[in-house]
Design an enzyme around this catalytic site. Structure first.
Site, PDB file in Angstrom:
ATOM      1  N   LYS A 142      35.025  49.785  49.954  1.00 32.83           N
ATOM      2  CA  LYS A 142      34.961  50.153  48.687  1.00 32.83           C
ATOM      3  C   LYS A 142      34.559  49.475  47.639  1.00 32.83           C
ATOM      4  O   LYS A 142      35.292  49.105  46.607  1.00 32.83           O
ATOM      5  CB  LYS A 142      35.230  51.184  48.223  1.00 32.83           C
ATOM      6  CG  LYS A 142      35.432  52.175  47.478  1.00 32.83           C
ATOM      7  CD  LYS A 142      34.121  52.811  46.479  1.00 32.83           C
ATOM      8  CE  LYS A 142      35.718  52.110  44.141  1.00 32.83           C
ATOM      9  NZ  LYS A 142      34.062  52.026  43.667  1.00 32.83           N
ATOM     10  N   GLU A 196      45.808  42.244  43.214  1.00 33.33           N
ATOM     11  CA  GLU A 196      45.329  41.312  42.587  1.00 33.33           C
ATOM     12  C   GLU A 196      44.767  41.458  41.355  1.00 33.33           C
ATOM     13  O   GLU A 196      43.584  41.885  41.007  1.00 33.33           O
ATOM     14  CB  GLU A 196      43.982  40.170  43.086  1.00 33.33           C
ATOM     15  CG  GLU A 196      44.297  38.759  42.927  1.00 33.33           C
ATOM     16  CD  GLU A 196      43.117  38.527  41.688  1.00 33.33           C
ATOM     17  OE1 GLU A 196      43.508  38.681  41.153  1.00 33.33           O
ATOM     18  OE2 GLU A 196      41.728  37.579  42.240  1.00 33.33           O
ATOM     19  N   CYS A 235      39.470  36.370  36.617  1.00 32.49           N
ATOM     20  CA  CYS A 235      40.507  37.203  37.023  1.00 32.49           C
ATOM     21  C   CYS A 235      41.324  36.265  35.923  1.00 32.49           C
ATOM     22  O   CYS A 235      42.592  36.536  35.819  1.00 32.49           O
ATOM     23  CB  CYS A 235      41.212  37.722  38.333  1.00 32.49           C
ATOM     24  SG  CYS A 235      40.612  36.667  39.563  1.00 32.49           S
ATOM     25  N   GLU A 275      44.760  41.099  28.674  1.00 34.06           N
ATOM     26  CA  GLU A 275      43.447  41.059  30.158  1.00 34.06           C
ATOM     27  C   GLU A 275      42.342  41.484  28.715  1.00 34.06           C
ATOM     28  O   GLU A 275      41.926  42.820  28.328  1.00 34.06           O
ATOM     29  CB  GLU A 275      43.691  41.778  31.008  1.00 34.06           C
ATOM     30  CG  GLU A 275      42.690  40.281  31.400  1.00 34.06           C
ATOM     31  CD  GLU A 275      42.714  40.926  33.378  1.00 34.06           C
ATOM     32  OE1 GLU A 275      42.773  41.352  33.824  1.00 34.06           O
ATOM     33  OE2 GLU A 275      42.186  40.042  33.616  1.00 34.06           O
TER      34      GLU A 275
END
Ligand code: NAD
Length: 473
Positions: free
Chosen positions: A170, A245, A279, A375
């Site tokens: 996906k 992750e 990331c 983040e």
């Protein structure tokens, strides 16, 4: 530009609904893809399930050969894939080319790894032996993010196929194009039909249906912490093993003896590569107070000289992936100022269209500020200074994340000591973004569970059957 990139064919959703795909450099809609949901996921999992027998029964070296052919297919389509990726994400063409080369590396590496799968033999005394057999999990599911779409896809699909599984993917709704194009390459490489299925659609629809599906044997997710929690909850229903992750707030720690010119280059690459949408972006700079002023000056000068533009024009920085994400990053820049941190207005003039944010360097940051802890996923750097190694470590660990850490020093003992003591999954000494496909990658704390890359990643797509046998005479 748009007209020069051939767009992949997309299978329709069962009810004919579609989603627009935007070029974030121009804000133009360049394609429509199916808005799949639970029904399309059911269909894809069934098709992938039907192909598991063929994948499981293929000799490991045969699977390796097929992966090598797939690597060759990706390599020969590399320029087309890079242009498609750049169109879909807005990332500079050179960066997209590098990521597609990385896809080839994933496929090549796991092609070789397919033949290395082994079990253990455990002698149990006279007449008794046990052994373990690595077995595929069946259908592996992959929920893929938008920041490096095909690269993230190959990072998990390559080991999954090498281990003898099929895959249902996906892709992120913002960036589905290369995942769709990849299907044709898997077919051309000669994998059994159903080995690789793609369901495009929204996270809350197609993604949620895939994570909750009883027919999957593993789930690999890369994205935000909030969605990571949601997929973990969904997978818990069927006790599906999950690799997550979930990003980070990775520090680059700079001691006073480091080569400041080299470090300035690495700090700027660390927080601006892919416009900060990695990331493991080095989004915090922790610097020895003695050299902080000098380093910040060099970092600001370098960051201020970077060019911004459409991905196809191959600037230093492309746009944010979407208008929504640009607003999220711009809100963090406003928040940083409101929290009392200091960032001069960047010198770049933003392009008139596209979702751009200029590289922004905050000083006067304290560890409790949100811009120091959360983040941002954009080209925004938070600078904090320290006096001692212990203070540096305390700052490094002062977020809920534990993904990357960069250490810059000429003192190898200090580097190894800090590497040993810091709470993170991936430590880089004197080379930010060092490593590669053979090197395990993943995080601690909210950065996620499990490891990708390297041989260890194969374990996420295997079960270990134990056989215990007694000889009766
Ligand atoms: P997200 O986590 O919501 O999306 C990532 C993927 O998960 C996409 O494919 C999405 O369709 C899917 N998804 C969304 N909701 C789902 C659900 N309920 N069940 C299953 N799948 C679902 O990320 P986002 O909202 O696009 O971005 C938000 C933030 O996430 C970013 O600002 C960034 O901080 C972080 N992010 C991190 C990474 C990374 O590499 N770790 C990648 C993308 C985004």
């Amino acid at each position: 530009m748009t007209a020069t990139v051939p767009l992949p064919a997309t299978a329709g959703s069962l009810d004919g609904r579609t989603l627009p795909v935007e070029d974030p450099s121009t804000e133009e809609v360049v394609a429509h893809v199916a808005r799949g949901g639970a029904l399309e996921v059911d269909r894809a999992v069934a098709s992938a399930r039907a192909a598991t027998r063929a994948m499981r029964d293929a000799a490991p070296l045969e699977r390796g050969r097929a992966l090598r052919r797939l690597a060759a297919e990706v390599e020969s389509a590399a320029e087309e894939l890079a242009r498609l990726e750049s169109l879909d994400t807005g990332k500079p063409l050179s960066l997209a080319r590098g990521e597609i080369a990385g896809c080839v590396a994933y496929l090549d590496y796991y092609a070789g790894a397919a033949g290395t799968l082994q079990g253990d033999t455990i002698p149990l005394g006279p007449g008794s032996t046990a052994w373990t057999v690595p077995e595929p999990v069946g259908v592996s599911a992959h929920v893929v993010p938008w920041n490096a779409p095909l690269s993230m896809l190959c990072r998990s699909v390559a080991p999954a196929l090498a281990a003898g599984n099929t895959a249902v993917v996906k892709p992120a709704e913002q960036t589905p194009l290369t995942a769709l194009r990849f299907a044709g390459l898997v077919e051309a490489a000669g994998f059994p039909a159903g080995t690789y299925e793609v369901v495009t659609g929204l996270g809350a629809e197609a993604g949620a249906a895939l994570a909750a599906h009883p027919g999957i044997g593993s789930l690999t997710f890369t994205g935000s912490v909030a969605t990571g929690r949601a997929v973990l909850r969904a997978a818990a229903e069927h006790v599906t093993p999950v690799v997550t992750e979930l990003g980070g707030k990775s520090p680059q720690i700079v001691f006073a003896d480091a080569d400041l010119d080299d470090v300035a280059r690495q700090v700027v690459t660390g927080f601006t590569a892919n416009s900060g949408q990695y990331c493991d972006a080095g989004s915090r700079l922790l610097v020895d107070r003695a050299v902080a002023g000098e380093l910040v000056e060099r970092v600001r000068a370098r960051a201020g000289a970077l060019t911004l533009g459409a991905g196809a024009d191959d600037p230093d920085l492309g746009p944010m992936v979407s208008g929504e994400h640009r607003r999220r990053v711009a809100d963090y820049v406003d928040l940083g100022r409101a929290e009392g941190a200091d960032a001069p207005t960047p010198p770049q003039t933003l392009p008139a269209v596209g979702h751009f944010v200029a590289p922004t360097v905050f000083t006067g940051v304290t560890p409790t500020m949100r811009i120091a802890r959360e983040e941002i996923f954009g080209p925004v750097l938070a600078v904090l200074d320290f006096g001692t190694e212990d203070e540096a470590l305390e700052l490094a660990d002062a977020t809920d994340y534990g993904l990357g850490v960069g250490i810059h020093t000429a003192d190898i003992d200090r580097a190894l000591r800090v590497a040993d003591r810091v709470d993170a999954g991936y430590v880089m000494i004197n080379e930010y973004f060092g490593g590669g496909v053979a090197v395990p990658f993943g995080g601690t704390k909210l950065s996620g569970t499990g490891r990708e890359r390297g041989l260890v990643a194969l374990e996420s797509y295997l079960t270990r059957k134990t056989v215990v046998a007694r000889r009766r005479a």
